[in-house]
Design an enzyme around this catalytic site. Sequence first.
Site, PDB file in Angstrom:
ATOM      1  N   HIS A  67     -24.578   7.558   7.453  1.00  0.00           N
ATOM      2  CA  HIS A  67     -24.419   7.915   6.042  1.00  0.00           C
ATOM      3  C   HIS A  67     -25.614   8.668   5.468  1.00  0.00           C
ATOM      4  O   HIS A  67     -25.559   9.137   4.340  1.00  0.00           O
ATOM      5  CB  HIS A  67     -24.176   6.654   5.202  1.00  0.00           C
ATOM      6  CG  HIS A  67     -25.412   5.850   5.003  1.00  0.00           C
ATOM      7  ND1 HIS A  67     -26.014   5.139   6.028  1.00  0.00           N
ATOM      8  CD2 HIS A  67     -26.183   5.662   3.904  1.00  0.00           C
ATOM      9  CE1 HIS A  67     -27.086   4.542   5.557  1.00  0.00           C
ATOM     10  NE2 HIS A  67     -27.223   4.845   4.278  1.00  0.00           N
ATOM     11  N   HIS A  82     -28.489  11.501   1.437  1.00  0.00           N
ATOM     12  CA  HIS A  82     -27.771  10.221   1.464  1.00  0.00           C
ATOM     13  C   HIS A  82     -26.348  10.477   0.980  1.00  0.00           C
ATOM     14  O   HIS A  82     -26.135  10.774  -0.191  1.00  0.00           O
ATOM     15  CB  HIS A  82     -28.487   9.219   0.549  1.00  0.00           C
ATOM     16  CG  HIS A  82     -28.005   7.824   0.697  1.00  0.00           C
ATOM     17  ND1 HIS A  82     -26.804   7.388   0.198  1.00  0.00           N
ATOM     18  CD2 HIS A  82     -28.575   6.754   1.304  1.00  0.00           C
ATOM     19  CE1 HIS A  82     -26.650   6.108   0.475  1.00  0.00           C
ATOM     20  NE2 HIS A  82     -27.723   5.704   1.153  1.00  0.00           N
TER      21      HIS A  82
END
Length: 161
Positions: A67, A82
């Site tokens: 992620h 992110h």
Amino acid sequence: MFGILKKSNKKLEIKAPIKGKLIKIEDVDDPVFAQKMVGDGVAIDPKENKVLSPIDGEVIEVFPTKHALGLKTENNVEILIHIGLDTVDLKGEGFEVHVKAQDKVKIGDPLVTFDREILKEKAKSLIIPVLITNYQEMKAIEIKEGEINPIEDTIMTVKTK
């Protein structure tokens, strides 16, 4: 003249890694990002699902949960991308990573593709913070605003010391 060196402020443009709308980092619905605990920068409300490299540099980390990833420029600006909020809990579901640590990347190289539907269903948000993690070492960071297109538009200009 010999022996005289002039110090120059180096500027680094961080390009848009994805099409979307820029959001002030302070307005992100997550205190870790909004309070700049991880770094200073901007967030993107994405309109696509492929994250591209915003810089020429090196991949320094790909999180095992896919992620997030860290990049570093030649002049040591460290960037964290992110993807989504609370996406660590997905344990990699919905993400396809196209790079690994120590890979050299150029602006526009594919980094991560994500499944928008899985993230919409299972994550808190699709918002993508793009942060300078070593921002205390920078002279200044200029944040842009508005709609952005990948690679064409600059989202931040960083002045290094």
